[in-house]
Design an enzyme around this catalytic site. Structure first.
Site, short mmCIF file in Angstrom:
data_model
loop_
_atom_site.label_atom_id
_atom_site.label_comp_id
_atom_site.label_asym_id
_atom_site.label_seq_id
_atom_site.Cartn_x
_atom_site.Cartn_y
_atom_site.Cartn_z
N CYS A 2 20.49 6.39 -9.24
CA CYS A 2 19.98 6.59 -10.41
C CYS A 2 19.36 5.24 -11.19
CB CYS A 2 20.97 7.03 -11.50
SG CYS A 2 21.70 8.56 -11.16
N ASN A 100 23.63 5.84 -15.73
CA ASN A 100 23.87 5.39 -14.22
C ASN A 100 25.25 5.02 -14.03
OD1 ASN A 100 23.54 4.56 -11.63
ND2 ASN A 100 22.91 2.52 -12.37
N GLY A 101 25.86 5.48 -13.21
CA GLY A 101 27.23 5.16 -12.93
C GLY A 101 28.06 6.44 -12.95
N LYS A 470 18.88 2.07 11.45
CA LYS A 470 17.59 2.23 10.91
C LYS A 470 16.79 3.63 11.60
CE LYS A 470 17.34 0.01 8.79
NZ LYS A 470 18.20 -0.96 8.15
N LYS A 582 18.74 3.37 -2.90
CA LYS A 582 18.61 1.87 -2.34
C LYS A 582 19.93 1.14 -2.79
CE LYS A 582 16.31 -1.63 -1.15
NZ LYS A 582 16.40 -1.70 0.36
#
Ligand code: M6R
Length: 587
Positions: A2, A100-101, A470, A582
């Site tokens: 988020c 966010n969290g 990857k 990310k």
């Protein structure tokens, strides 16, 4: 995990917030929303999907007003749908929040508010209702916000606005939140790139900070320290660095950036390096901890320290570190490796280390992140913003720093610097157009395969692990790495006619790994060699220079390109793989 952004100033908020949302998209991209304060009432648009599509459908720019908050979601509590998208509201729709969290006690809190009507399944919505409840008791918006925050267990970076109040209230604990300061207004955001186009002036917030942002500026109050003032820093990144710079995807841009990022990683303050080396010498027990690619860099680091400096390192996944806590002493040294410096598992490990009195050294890319604040010393990777969800340039920067430290430990720092500097042309060639074409051909052969296996020994084994990560995270092809010597203990059973196996060859282990490759070939495997020399056994060859200690850098770069090509051939967005984000700020 988020992304949140807020703006209060003299400009129309929605275009600024929309740009911010695009710049924060890497933090979560399953839903998005925005709320602005327009003529004393809150107006809001939100929905599930990618921002581009939601905006096409809802037109965020139609939201008027110069105060607003916005959110990119990466779902944790509650499915991906329009209702669970933020902002969330109280019953009267007078308070809007973005979060966010994770609010761990949201269920208990909700039970106590049985008269409230909750719309979403999220943990976040509780905050709007808690504020509403405090307002009913007669508290001001600011006091109601603080009282509500004090009731929360868990991690949060939150922004709240209220109809009729010309301000944004913010709080942080455990989740990132920074302030951007411009002539025309104030930003509050999860991450600097969201507002870099407008300002480089930032205020890094601390845990338990409460911010009151008004048109005239900000006030910061810390729940433990009381009224505080935090310095305004200037970040060195520029807006160009977060743009794609003519590339189709950030992933490719960031892979190509590596000619420069290795050079930037070695620009370290020698006094800090010496302090860290002193700590290593004094330490009784050294741990390297990290997650994902950063964990692989730790693993490469342990081989490098063993090989170059004959020093033993314990490598532990940050999420498993609690199992090792009882080994920690005051003279234990813990290296926490993290691009973002915000990964919750890493921060938990750091806190465990500090509880035991151990020293913590951060290896981190983000200045001002929690890790830079919570470690005793830190080295910055200086890789610039990495926007693609996959770690590419920051992985090689981490490895470069491991190499540098290992050389510094044996008193040959300058030799380490020179070796790493010498990589420039190698990386230039490894990322050249002709190499990319060569790897595209390989990707065309592999794109319909269900499984890809990768083998290596020693340092090359760590590259096999990172290359497998990857490939799988960006192309969704099952990719699995094995130590060459382990094949005969089970994985050989997987090999059948045409099974692709990527073999990483280093000069130290050439004979042994080629004999492992022979075991695969004898069972019909298709051998893709990554090496300085061509060998008869290879069906496909990726030529890389022999790097010795630098092999983890030179051998991973073609694999990053291969993974990228596989994603593009499959029509996937390499910058935003499904289900990932990310910065992983949940445990
Ligand atoms: O920010 P960090 O380095 O702590 O992140 C750790 C992992 O989440 C990260 O490396 C992740 O595995 C990437 N998707 C790898 O490409």
């Amino acid at each position: 995990m988020c992304g949140i952004i807020g703006y209060i100033g003299s400009e129309k908020a929605s275009p600024i917030l929309l740009k911010g949302l695009f710049n924060l998209e890497y933090r979560g991209y399953d839903s998005a929303g925005m709320a602005t304060l327009n003529n004393e009432i809150i107006v809001c648009k939100k929905g599930a999907g990618k921002i581009h599509d939601i905006n096409h459908k809802l037109n965020f720019l139609s939201l008027e007003g110069t105060i607003g908050i916005a959110h990119n979601r990466w779902a944790t509590h509650g499915g991906v749908n329009d209702i669970n998208a933020h902002p969330h509201f109280d019953c009267s729709k007078a308070i809007a929040i973005v979060h966010n969290g994770i609010i761990e006690n949201h269920r208990e809190l909700k039970e106590a508010l049985s008269e409230h009507k909750f719309e979403s399944e999220t943990d976040s919505e509780i905050l709007a209702h808690l504020i509403e409840e405090e307002l009913k008791k007669g508290f001001s918006f600011e006091d109601a916000f603080v009282n509500a925050i004090l009731k929360l267990d868990g991690n949060y970076a939150v922004l709240a606005i209220k109809a009729g109040e010309e301000k944004i209230l913010a709080a942080r604990k455990g989740s990132p939140l920074v302030v951007g300061v411009t002539d025309h207004g104030i930003f509050l955001s999860s991450d600097i790139p969201s507002f870099l186009e407008w300002t480089k002036k930032v205020v890094y917030l601390h845990d338990y900070d409460i911010v009151i942002a008004e048109r005239g500026g900000i006030r910061i109050y810390n729940l433990i320290e009381g009224q505080v003032s935090r310095p305004i820093d200037t970040v060195e990144w520029d807006a160009e660095q977060i743009k794609k710079g003519g590339f189709d995807h950030y992933m490719l841009k960031e892979i190509l950036d590596q000619t420069e990022t290795i050079y930037r990683a070695i620009q370290q303050d020698i006094d800090v390096v010496n302090k860290i080396i002193d700590e290593i010498r004094k330490a009784y027990g050294i741990f390297f901890v990290g997650c994902g690619s950063s964990y692989h860099a730790c693993l490469a680091g342990s081989y490098l320290f063993s090989k170059i400096a004959e020093t033993h390192i314990n490598v532990v996944l940050a999420s498993e570190f609690e199992n090792y806590e009882h080994f920690l002493r005051e003279n234990t040294l813990v290296f926490a490796v993290s691009q973002s410096g915000e990964t919750a598992d890493v921060l938990e490990a750091v806190r465990a280390a500090k509880r035991s009195g151990s020293k913590v050294i951060g290896i981190v890319n983000r200045m001002g992140s929690s890790l830079t604040r919570e470690s005793d010393e830190f080295l910055l990777m200086n890789a610039g913003p990495e926007i693609c969800v996959l770690s590419t340039k920051t992985y090689t920067s981490q490895v470069a720093l491991m190499i540098l430290l290992a050389y510094a430990l044996i008193g040959r720092y300058e030799e380490g610097i020179q070796k790493l500097k010498g990589l420039y042309m190698d990386i230039y060639n490894l990322t050249s157009r002709s190499m990319r074409e060569h790897l595209k051909k390989l990707a065309e052969m592999l794109v319909h395969k269900e499984h890809i296996y990768l083998i290596g020994r020693g340092l090359q084994f760590t590259t096999a692990l990172e290359a497998a990560l990857k490939i799988k995270e960006v192309s969704y092809i099952h990719a699995e790495a094995f130590a060459g010597g382990e094949l005969k203990h089970g994985p050989l059973a997987l090999i059948e006619d045409g099974t692709p196996v990527i073999v990483f060859v280093g000069e130290d282990d050439e004979k042994k790994i080629l004999s492992n490759a022979n075991e695969v070939k004898a069972r019909g495997g298709y051998i893709i060699g990554v090496s300085a020399e061509r060998h008869d056994i290879f069906d496909y060859w990726i030529k890389v220079p022999e790097g010795g200690d630098l092999n983890p850098i030179v051998q991973i770069i073609p694999m990053q390109i291969l993974a990228y090509k596989l994603a593009v051939l499959k029509g996937l967005d390499p910058d935003k793989p499904r289900n990932l984000a990310k910065s992983v700020t949940v445990i």
